[in-house]
Structures are given as structure tokens and as C-alpha cells.
Motif scaffolding. Structure first.
Motif, PDB file in Angstrom:
ATOM      1  N   SER A 127       0.818  -1.213   0.000  1.00 38.86           N
ATOM      2  CA  SER A 127       0.000   0.000   0.000  1.00 38.86           C
ATOM      3  C   SER A 127       0.850   1.262   0.000  1.00 38.86           C
ATOM      4  CB  SER A 127      -0.929  -0.004   1.216  1.00 38.86           C
ATOM      5  OG  SER A 127      -0.172  -0.083   2.423  1.00 38.86           O
ATOM      6  N   VAL A 128       1.958   1.253   0.746  1.00 36.98           N
ATOM      7  CA  VAL A 128       2.806   2.454   0.813  1.00 36.98           C
ATOM      8  C   VAL A 128       3.432   2.728  -0.539  1.00 36.98           C
ATOM      9  CG1 VAL A 128       4.842   3.486   1.893  1.00 36.98           C
ATOM     10  CG2 VAL A 128       3.241   2.118   3.263  1.00 36.98           C
ATOM     11  N   LEU A 129       4.004   1.712  -1.149  1.00 36.60           N
ATOM     12  CA  LEU A 129       4.631   1.889  -2.458  1.00 36.60           C
ATOM     13  C   LEU A 129       3.592   2.250  -3.517  1.00 36.60           C
ATOM     14  CD1 LEU A 129       7.271   1.780  -4.006  1.00 36.60           C
ATOM     15  CD2 LEU A 129       6.876  -0.668  -4.397  1.00 36.60           C
ATOM     16  N   MET A 130       2.412   1.655  -3.438  1.00 34.13           N
ATOM     17  CA  MET A 130       1.342   1.975  -4.376  1.00 34.13           C
ATOM     18  C   MET A 130       0.945   3.445  -4.256  1.00 34.13           C
ATOM     19  SD  MET A 130      -2.443   0.224  -4.701  1.00 34.13           S
ATOM     20  CE  MET A 130      -2.878   0.734  -3.035  1.00 34.13           C
ATOM     21  N   PHE A 131       0.903   3.953  -3.031  1.00 36.42           N
ATOM     22  CA  PHE A 131       0.553   5.363  -2.816  1.00 36.42           C
ATOM     23  C   PHE A 131       1.537   6.291  -3.528  1.00 36.42           C
ATOM     24  CE2 PHE A 131       1.502   9.176  -0.345  1.00 36.42           C
ATOM     25  CZ  PHE A 131       0.271   9.824  -0.383  1.00 36.42           C
ATOM     26  N   TYR A 132       2.839   6.040  -3.391  1.00 36.86           N
ATOM     27  CA  TYR A 132       3.833   6.937  -3.981  1.00 36.86           C
ATOM     28  C   TYR A 132       3.861   6.840  -5.504  1.00 36.86           C
ATOM     29  CZ  TYR A 132       5.810   8.653   0.341  1.00 36.86           C
ATOM     30  OH  TYR A 132       5.988   9.299   1.527  1.00 36.86           O
ATOM     31  N   VAL A 133       3.736   5.640  -6.034  1.00 36.35           N
ATOM     32  CA  VAL A 133       3.731   5.491  -7.491  1.00 36.35           C
ATOM     33  C   VAL A 133       2.537   6.234  -8.096  1.00 36.35           C
ATOM     34  CG1 VAL A 133       3.491   3.846  -9.377  1.00 36.35           C
ATOM     35  CG2 VAL A 133       5.022   3.333  -7.466  1.00 36.35           C
ATOM     36  N   THR A 134       1.370   6.068  -7.486  1.00 37.99           N
ATOM     37  CA  THR A 134       0.158   6.728  -8.000  1.00 37.99           C
ATOM     38  C   THR A 134       0.258   8.241  -7.881  1.00 37.99           C
ATOM     39  OG1 THR A 134      -1.149   4.797  -7.352  1.00 37.99           O
ATOM     40  CG2 THR A 134      -2.334   6.849  -7.784  1.00 37.99           C
ATOM     41  N   THR A 135       0.710   8.720  -6.733  1.00 32.70           N
ATOM     42  CA  THR A 135       0.762  10.168  -6.504  1.00 32.70           C
ATOM     43  C   THR A 135       1.784  10.843  -7.401  1.00 32.70           C
ATOM     44  OG1 THR A 135       0.175   9.725  -4.194  1.00 32.70           O
ATOM     45  CG2 THR A 135       0.974  11.935  -4.730  1.00 32.70           C
ATOM     46  N   ILE A 136       2.933  10.222  -7.598  1.00 31.78           N
ATOM     47  CA  ILE A 136       3.952  10.815  -8.477  1.00 31.78           C
ATOM     48  C   ILE A 136       3.425  10.921  -9.906  1.00 31.78           C
ATOM     49  CG2 ILE A 136       6.209  10.408  -9.542  1.00 31.78           C
ATOM     50  CD1 ILE A 136       7.135   9.290  -6.845  1.00 31.78           C
ATOM     51  N   GLY A 137       2.710   9.891 -10.354  1.00 29.12           N
ATOM     52  CA  GLY A 137       2.114   9.969 -11.683  1.00 29.12           C
ATOM     53  C   GLY A 137       1.088  11.078 -11.787  1.00 29.12           C
ATOM     54  N   ARG A 138       0.291  11.264 -10.723  1.00 26.55           N
ATOM     55  CA  ARG A 138      -0.712  12.326 -10.738  1.00 26.55           C
ATOM     56  C   ARG A 138      -0.081  13.719 -10.699  1.00 26.55           C
ATOM     57  NH1 ARG A 138      -5.516  10.125  -6.683  1.00 26.55           N
ATOM     58  NH2 ARG A 138      -6.158   8.341  -7.967  1.00 26.55           N
ATOM     59  N   VAL A 139       1.095  13.848 -10.109  1.00 17.27           N
ATOM     60  CA  VAL A 139       1.806  15.134 -10.111  1.00 17.27           C
ATOM     61  C   VAL A 139       2.425  15.407 -11.480  1.00 17.27           C
ATOM     62  CG1 VAL A 139       3.785  16.386  -9.149  1.00 17.27           C
ATOM     63  CG2 VAL A 139       2.233  15.154  -7.636  1.00 17.27           C
ATOM     64  N   ALA A 140       2.915  14.369 -12.138  1.00 16.82           N
ATOM     65  CA  ALA A 140       3.616  14.557 -13.415  1.00 16.82           C
ATOM     66  C   ALA A 140       2.668  14.989 -14.529  1.00 16.82           C
ATOM     67  CB  ALA A 140       4.341  13.273 -13.812  1.00 16.82           C
ATOM     68  N   LEU A 141       1.453  14.449 -14.546  1.00 17.44           N
ATOM     69  CA  LEU A 141       0.528  14.770 -15.638  1.00 17.44           C
ATOM     70  C   LEU A 141       0.102  16.239 -15.650  1.00 17.44           C
ATOM     71  CD1 LEU A 141      -1.711  11.572 -15.794  1.00 17.44           C
ATOM     72  CD2 LEU A 141       0.170  12.248 -17.301  1.00 17.44           C
ATOM     73  N   PRO A 142      -0.225  16.878 -14.521  1.00 15.97           N
ATOM     74  CA  PRO A 142      -0.504  18.320 -14.569  1.00 15.97           C
ATOM     75  C   PRO A 142       0.677  19.155 -15.044  1.00 15.97           C
ATOM     76  CG  PRO A 142      -1.384  17.381 -12.549  1.00 15.97           C
ATOM     77  CD  PRO A 142      -0.564  16.312 -13.202  1.00 15.97           C
ATOM     78  N   VAL A 143       1.883  18.723 -14.715  1.00 13.97           N
ATOM     79  CA  VAL A 143       3.059  19.446 -15.211  1.00 13.97           C
ATOM     80  C   VAL A 143       3.087  19.413 -16.738  1.00 13.97           C
ATOM     81  CG1 VAL A 143       5.586  19.469 -15.292  1.00 13.97           C
ATOM     82  CG2 VAL A 143       4.398  19.072 -13.125  1.00 13.97           C
ATOM     83  N   LEU A 144       2.820  18.245 -17.309  1.00 16.77           N
ATOM     84  CA  LEU A 144       2.756  18.134 -18.764  1.00 16.77           C
ATOM     85  C   LEU A 144       1.653  19.029 -19.331  1.00 16.77           C
ATOM     86  CD1 LEU A 144       3.503  16.788 -21.462  1.00 16.77           C
ATOM     87  CD2 LEU A 144       1.929  14.925 -20.860  1.00 16.77           C
ATOM     88  N   GLY A 145       0.490  19.037 -18.686  1.00 18.10           N
ATOM     89  CA  GLY A 145      -0.597  19.883 -19.158  1.00 18.10           C
ATOM     90  C   GLY A 145      -0.252  21.356 -19.109  1.00 18.10           C
ATOM     91  N   MET A 146       0.409  21.817 -18.032  1.00 17.94           N
ATOM     92  CA  MET A 146       0.795  23.229 -17.931  1.00 17.94           C
ATOM     93  C   MET A 146       1.804  23.602 -19.005  1.00 17.94           C
ATOM     94  SD  MET A 146       0.927  24.004 -13.816  1.00 17.94           S
ATOM     95  CE  MET A 146       1.873  22.547 -13.370  1.00 17.94           C
ATOM     96  N   LEU A 147       2.699  22.694 -19.342  1.00 16.13           N
ATOM     97  CA  LEU A 147       3.668  22.974 -20.407  1.00 16.13           C
ATOM     98  C   LEU A 147       2.980  23.116 -21.760  1.00 16.13           C
ATOM     99  CD1 LEU A 147       6.579  20.575 -19.399  1.00 16.13           C
ATOM    100  CD2 LEU A 147       6.572  23.065 -19.294  1.00 16.13           C
ATOM    101  N   LEU A 148       1.983  22.276 -22.007  1.00 17.17           N
ATOM    102  CA  LEU A 148       1.249  22.377 -23.271  1.00 17.17           C
ATOM    103  C   LEU A 148       0.451  23.683 -23.338  1.00 17.17           C
ATOM    104  CD1 LEU A 148      -0.031  18.696 -23.673  1.00 17.17           C
ATOM    105  CD2 LEU A 148       1.829  19.817 -24.907  1.00 17.17           C
ATOM    106  N   VAL A 149      -0.114  24.118 -22.209  1.00 12.88           N
ATOM    107  CA  VAL A 149      -0.827  25.397 -22.180  1.00 12.88           C
ATOM    108  C   VAL A 149       0.133  26.543 -22.480  1.00 12.88           C
ATOM    109  CG1 VAL A 149      -2.026  27.024 -20.669  1.00 12.88           C
ATOM    110  CG2 VAL A 149      -2.661  24.621 -20.647  1.00 12.88           C
ATOM    111  N   GLU A 150       1.329  26.469 -21.906  1.00 15.16           N
ATOM    112  CA  GLU A 150       2.319  27.522 -22.153  1.00 15.16           C
ATOM    113  C   GLU A 150       2.701  27.576 -23.636  1.00 15.16           C
ATOM    114  OE1 GLU A 150       6.892  28.645 -20.870  1.00 15.16           O
ATOM    115  OE2 GLU A 150       6.229  26.572 -21.088  1.00 15.16           O
ATOM    116  N   GLN A 151       2.938  26.425 -24.234  1.00 14.80           N
ATOM    117  CA  GLN A 151       3.294  26.402 -25.653  1.00 14.80           C
ATOM    118  C   GLN A 151       2.152  26.923 -26.525  1.00 14.80           C
ATOM    119  OE1 GLN A 151       5.153  23.210 -27.627  1.00 14.80           O
ATOM    120  NE2 GLN A 151       6.392  22.570 -25.894  1.00 14.80           N
ATOM    121  N   LEU A 152       0.922  26.570 -26.169  1.00 19.24           N
ATOM    122  CA  LEU A 152      -0.223  27.036 -26.952  1.00 19.24           C
ATOM    123  C   LEU A 152      -0.309  28.555 -26.945  1.00 19.24           C
ATOM    124  CD1 LEU A 152      -2.857  26.533 -28.503  1.00 19.24           C
ATOM    125  CD2 LEU A 152      -4.022  26.325 -26.289  1.00 19.24           C
ATOM    126  N   TYR A 153      -0.142  29.164 -25.787  1.00 16.46           N
ATOM    127  CA  TYR A 153      -0.274  30.624 -25.691  1.00 16.46           C
ATOM    128  C   TYR A 153       0.913  31.350 -26.316  1.00 16.46           C
ATOM    129  CZ  TYR A 153      -1.029  35.262 -23.731  1.00 16.46           C
ATOM    130  OH  TYR A 153      -1.221  36.607 -23.591  1.00 16.46           O
TER     131      TYR A 153
END
Length: 691
Positions: A121-147
Motif C-alpha cells: 500500500s505504501v509503495l502503491m501510494f507513492y507510485v500513484t501520486t507521483i504519476g498524478r503530479v507529473a501529468l498536470p506538469v505536462l498539461g501546464m507545459l502544453l498550455v504555455e506552448q499554446l499561448y
């Protein structure tokens, strides 16, 4: 947060995006990208319903993870569509590589979500959370490039969509970062997310109302992609290092905290070192241009930057020309040679240098190296052994490189500066920090950029020559007024001479005559100081330099400090006009005396070899700065003396160059100055053979 509040929050999000989806499927169905945004709005409704189910007591981690990935993936797909990465371009068989990498990233996170069911459960928590943090970063970069890649007039329509979609990713990043930091989900942040997402819908709707002006073609800037790639790489690296640090803390026991802190500090130092590395930045630029773009250069940006560098105000055009050319190939430095064609002298002399030691080599214009560059107009590549590497389409044997270029450290490219079909100069660039493939695109860009730099340098040379001509024209007009004053003085003296016999015994006349003569003498001395350059030119003849210097120093015997002559080799002959050469050397000696205190020293040395005669005029005076030597020393009509005309040093250098020699100066402020005159040695047999 109460359950009812969370349900209301997500219900408002569902209602808002359901309304937007309905508008896009009916009244706004003909607007650009209506289908993609309608699909994303439908996913938002599904996501809101899933969150309401979880708030009411539903339990399914896999469902929650899949719905989160679907929601973030839907808005990421909208951004990719707006950026043009989901269309197959006319000349490409595959779709955008960026879209392919994004799909692979989401697939990997979905696979990780399924695999997490089998992990602790502990390892599952960190793997899931890190993935959820990485995807918004990708989205913000795409928004920056679009503008940023939209034209200024098109941002009016797209800016609210960027704010709305960007706000969705920013809030997710904040919530999951808090979750990663405190190792648990903040219920209040989770509950408020629905109403926050609902508030973004009006922003997206405003942009859709304006989207008649949205452009379907968006050019991705290399600069933006470079910074985005750097930011993404840094984020991925930090996430990986954070995971490794947590693992160290988890398995390290009582040393776990210390190991975690030490590891994170070392990883941060390594990241900063890499990001500030010039070699890494050069490699990343080349990698992006090679793998993400059809052409190696963004010609608009490169040409704007190149022209802006050359067009800057102030001195140093030679250095700026080297910098502009070096920036095209990531070169760290170089040197510039410019053609000097005066009378019988046709050679290339060092003109400027940047991030390399000052060059001293002079290359005659008739050597095979210069003739090859002028005729072929090719960029010459030098390999690590100092040999010329011929272009791929050159079947002829390459000409030999000059000896100074073969031993020049890190010499890489010799770029010709062509002007009207003639070699105006050339730039030698150093080898870049990262390997670069010299294909036809790079070589063509360097050639045309060299032509542009040559035009700027030639314009500067022409402006300087025109300015000198105008100054000398003003000087000639000044001499006209001086001649007029001399005519008046001659008339006064002639009148005195005519009346002297008649008033020989008149004391009052004698006093007037004495005053008039004294005034005339003083005025003529002042005019002679201004016009101390002889109008007539004598013929050149062989003469001994040491004898000429003895005469010049004898005229300075009354000054302090008295010059000292050191003759290392007597009777060294040169071919020159004795009066003019004596005046030139006397001027340099006089300057040395005036710059040196009475207790100082002024030394004149004469030496020579089989080819040239060297005269050193050294003093222990105030010295000169490098800026003064470069900008003012040889500039005519610019003098630091109150009664000086400022043409002495200029005339000295010009006459020495007319004789085929060179005038060099070395100076250190508060320590002294040394002028070195090098003249070709006169040889009778060489003259007879030439005749």
C-alpha cells in the motif's frame, strides 16, 4: 468537509460542463475544435459523477485512478489538437512524435494503476501520486506552448481557454503535491475541486465564443520547446530522485533520514550543474533541431537574432560579427581577419577576436588558401589534425592550410566574408562544445550570414573613410584661412621693411616695429604648430636607421628625460624619405618624452635580421589603456593635448604602412608604453632582380 458540500461541488461541475457540452453539440457545433472540447466536457460530466459516487461512500481505487487519467487525458488531447499534433501533416507518414509520447505516458500510468493492486500500500501510494503530479506538469507545459506560439493578434481569442484549462491542471498539481508532501489526501482540497473546475467553464466558453479567429496552424518555437524540454526533464529527474530518496529512507533504518537528505542534496547539485552546463545546452539544442524539426534552424528567429547583433549601437562590430556567426553553430569563440589593400600591399590582417587569444598572423591575399575561398566561396573545415577537410562535392585536392591556422587551438571552420564576389575577410571559428553535422543547410547558412556580416563591416570601413575625408577637407579649408592670415602678416612685415630706412632714427617707430615683429612671430609659431606637416614629399632613398635616429635624438637633447639610443646592429638600411621618416620617428620619441616624468627613462633600440629592421621606443611614463589604444590613439583630429591636432600617430602609422611595415603598441597604465616599428630591410640584390 461534509459529504453534502463535496457532492454540491462536483454536481456544480457536472452541471456546468453538461451545459457547455450541450452548446457545443447544438448552437456552437460549427466552431473550430467543437468536437474535441465537447468530448472533454462529456468526460468532465462522467468524472464529476464518479467523484459524487466516491463522496457518497463508493470504494474503488482502480475506478478513481482510471477516471482521473481519462479526465486529464481528455484536456491534454484538446491541447494537442489546438497545437496541431493530432493531424497528419502532408509530408509526414506518421503523426506527431509528441502526441505519440504523450499516449505512451498515459498508457504507462494506466498500467501502473493496474499493477498497483499487487504492490504494498505504501509503495502503491507513492507510485500513484507521483504519476498524478507529473501529468498536470505536462498539461501546464502544453498550455504555455499554446499561448506563446500564438501570434499577438490571436491571443485575444485563445487566452481565456488557456486560463481555464491551465487552472484545471494547476489545481490538480497543487492538490497532489500536497498529498505527496503530507502522505495523505486533503479532504477539503478534494471536495473544493469540483467548484473550482466549474468556475473554469465560463472561461472556456468565452474563448469558444471568440474562436472564429483561432488559427489552425501554430508554429512551435524551438526556443519554447528547448525551455519546455529542459523543464520537463528537470521535473522528471526530481520526481525520480524523490522516489529514490524515499526508498533510501524506507530501507535505511535509523540512518534513513540522513541518507535521504544527503541523496537529495547531491541530486539537486547534480541537476543545477547539468542545467548550467554550456555543453549540455548546446547538445540539447542540436538534439531538438535534429529530431523534432524538419530543418535544423528556425530561419526567422536566427536571422532576427543575427541582424539584431550586428545592428547594435557602439563600437565592436568585429566582435559582434564573430559572435553572430558563432551563435549559428554553437561555437565558443573565434577571430576575424579583414583585407587591407593599399598600393602594393594586399593582405588579410587580424581585426577582432572573441574568447580566443589575440591573433598576430597576417595572410597574404595571393596564397592558395585565400584564392580557394574567394573562387569557391566555400566554408573550409579544419579537422583535429589541422588539415583542411574538403566538402563532399569537391573532387579536387584541397589547398594546404596556412601554418598559423594548422596550429591554431581548436580551429574548426574558416567562414569566408564575400562582398561583390571578392573575399573581404574571413572568420575562424572554434570547435563547438557538442558535435554538429555540417550538412548543406549549415554551410549555406554560414555562407549567406558571412556575406551579410561582410556588408556591415564594409559599410563601417566606408563610413570611417568618408569621415576621414571630411575631416581632411575641413583641415584644408582651415589652411585657407591660415594662408589668408599669413598674407596679412607678410603685408605688415613688408610695410615695416619699406619704412625702416625712412624712420631708422625714430625711437617710437622702432618700438612699434619690435612689437609688430614679436606679434607676427608668435602668431606664425602658433599657425606652424597647427600646420606642422610639410606639403612636399621627398623621394625615397636607402638610408641607415641608426644614423637617422641619432639626428632625431639630437634634436631632443634639451628635453628631460633625455632619450637614450641603443644600437644592437649598426648600418641597417631601409628605403624611405629621410625627412618624413625622421619626422615620424621624432614624433614618437617626442610623445614618449612628454608622457614620461623627468626622473623616468626613454629608450630607443635598433635591431634587425635578414628581412626586417625593428625599432623599439620605450618609456616609463603614464601608459595607455587598451580602450584608448583601440578607440582613440590612431584616430585623426582626436588629441589629448590642448594645442595638438591629433594627426601625429595617424600619420606615423600610415607612412610606416606605406613603406610595407607595421606599427605596434604595447602599454600598461602607470608602467609605460613601447612603440615597435617594423620596416622591411633594404636589399640591393632584391631591387636589381625586381628591375
Amino acid at each position: 468537509m461534509p459529504v453534502s458540500t463535496a457532492i454540491f461541488s462536483y454536481a456544480s461541475a457536472a452541471l456546468a460542463f453538461a451545459l457547455l457540452c450541450l452548446l457545443l453539440l447544438t448552437a456552437w457545433r460549427r466552431r473550430s475544435y467543437a468536437g474535441a472540447i465537447a468530448a472533454a466536457s462529456a468526460v468532465m460530466v462522467l468524472w464529476s459523477a464518479s467523484m459524487i459516487w466516491l463522496a457518497r461512500g463508493g470504494h474503488s481505487l482502480l475506478l478513481a485512478e482510471c477516471v482521473e487519467l481519462l479526465r486529464q487525458g481528455a484536456w491534454t488531447a484538446v491541447l494537442l489538437a489546438l497545437l496541431g499534433h493530432l493531424r497528419r501533416r502532408p509530408n509526414e507518414r506518421r503523426r506527431s512524435r509528441i502526441a505519440l509520447w504523450v499516449v505512451l505516458a498515459y498508457a504507462a500510468l494506466l498500467a501502473a494503476a493496474v499493477a498497483n493492486l499487487l504492490l504494498p500500500s505504501v509503495l502503491m501510494f507513492y507510485v500513484t501520486t507521483i504519476g498524478r503530479v507529473a501529468l498536470p506538469v505536462l498539461g501546464m507545459l502544453l498550455v504555455e506552448q499554446l499561448y506563446r506560439n500564438k501570434a499577438a493578434e490571436e491571443r485575444w481569442a485563445i487566452k481565456f481557454a488557456c486560463l481555464g484549462i491551465g487552472a484545471i491542471f494547476v489545481y490538480d498539481f497543487y492538490m497532489y503535491s500536497d498529498m505527496l508532501l503530507f502522505r495523505e489526501l486533503n479532504v477539503e482540497l478534494w471536495g473544493a475541486r469540483g467548484i473550482v473546475n466549474a468556475l473554469t467553464m465560463p472561461l472556456i466558453a468565452v474563448s469558444l465564443a471568440r474562436n472564429a479567429s483561432w488559427s489552425h496552424q501554430i508554429a512551435v518555437s524551438r526556443r519554447i520547446l528547448f525551455h519546455s524540454a529542459t523543464l520537463v526533464g528537470a521535473a522528471v529527474y526530481l520526481l525520480a530522485m524523490s522516489s529514490a530518496a524515499y526508498y533510501l529512507r524506507f530501507v535505511g533504518g535509523e540512518w534513513g533520514s540522513l541518507m535521504q537528505l544527503a541523496f537529495l542534496f547531491g541530486a539537486t547539485v547534480l541537476l543545477v550543474t547539468v542545467l548550467f552546463s554550456g555543453s549540455f545546452r548546446a547538445w540539447l539544442r542540436v538534439f531538438i533541431s535534429k529530431h523534432f524539426f524538419r530543418y535544423s534552424y528556425d530561419y526567422r528567429d536566427e536571422w532576427l537574432s543575427f541582424t539584431r547583433t550586428l545592428s547594435q549601437q557602439g563600437p565592436g562590430l568585429g566582435v559582434r560579427s564573430i559572435q553572430a556567426l558563432a551563435a549559428l553553430v554553437e561555437s565558443p569563440g573565434g577571430a576575424l581577419w579583414i583585407r587591407r589593400d593599399t598600393q602594393d600591399i594586399d593582405r588579410f590582417e587580424p581585426f577582432a577576436h572573441w574568447e580566443v587569444p589575440p591573433a598576430t598572423a597576417i595572410e597574404p591575399a595571393g596564397t592558395p588558401f585565400c584564392v580557394f575561398m574567394e573562387q569557391k566561396q566555400w566554408v573550409v573545415e579544419v579537422n583535429v589534425r589541422g588539415e583542411r577537410r574538403a566538402p563532399a562535392d569537391d573532387p579536387a585536392a584541397p589547398p594546404p592550410l596556412p601554418a598559423w591556422l594548422a596550429v591554431m587551438p581548436r580551429a574548426w571552420l574558416a567562414v569566408p566574408l564575400m562582398l561583390h564576389g571578392r573575399l573581404f575577410g574571413f572568420v575562424v571559428l572554434q570547435r563547438p562544445r557538442s558535435n554538429m553535422n555540417l550538412n548543406w543547410e549549415v554551410l549555406d547558412l554560414l555562407k549567406i550570414a558571412g556575406t551579410q556580416a561582410a556588408s556591415y563591416l564594409a559599410q563601417q570601413e566606408a563610413d570611417s573613410a568618408l569621415m576621414l575625408a571630411r575631416q581632411f577637407d575641413s583641415f584644408n579649408r582651415l589652411s585657407t584661412f591660415v594662408v589668408h592670415d599669413l598674407k596679412n602678416l607678410v603685408a605688415q612685415l613688408s610695410l615695416l621693411t619699406a619704412n625702416a630706412e625712412k624712420h631708422r632714427d625714430n625711437p617710437e617707430f622702432q618700438r612699434d616695429m619690435q612689437d609688430t615683429v614679436s606679434y607676427s612671430v608668435q602668431k606664425m609659431k602658433l599657425m606652424l604648430q597647427k600646420l606642422s606637416r610639410g606639403a612636399t614629399q621627398g623621394r625615397a632613398r636607402p638610408l641607415a636607421v641608426d644614423q637617422l635616429l641619432k639626428q632625431a635624438i639630437a634634436l631632443k637633447a634639451a628635453f628631460e628625460p633625455r632619450p637614450v639610443l641603443e644600437v644592437q646592429q649598426p648600418d641597417l638600411p631601409v628605403l624611405a624619405d629621410p625627412e618624413r621618416l625622421e619626422r615620424v620617428l621624432g614624433h614618437l620619441i617626442q610623445n614618449a618624452i612628454e608622457a614620461t616624468p623627468k626622473e623616468g627613462r626613454v629608450t630607443v633600440r635598433v635591431a634587425g635580421d635578414a628581412d626586417q629592421v625593428t625599432i623599439d621606443i620605450a618609456d616609463t611614463g603614464q601608459g595607455m589603456s587598451e580602450e584608448f589604444i583601440r578607440e582613440r590613439l590612431f584616430k585623426p583630429f582626436d588629441s589629448t593635448k590642448s594645442a595638438g591636432m591629433g594627426v601625429g600617430a595617424f600619420e606615423s602609422r600610415e607612412y610606416i604602412q606605406e613603406l610595407g611595415g607595421r606599427l605596434a603598441v604595447r602599454s600598461t597604465p602607470l608602467q609605460g608604453t613601447t612603440f615597435t616599428v617594423r620596416l622591411p630591410r633594404y636589399r640591393v640584390h632584391a631591387v636589381e632582380q625586381a628591375a
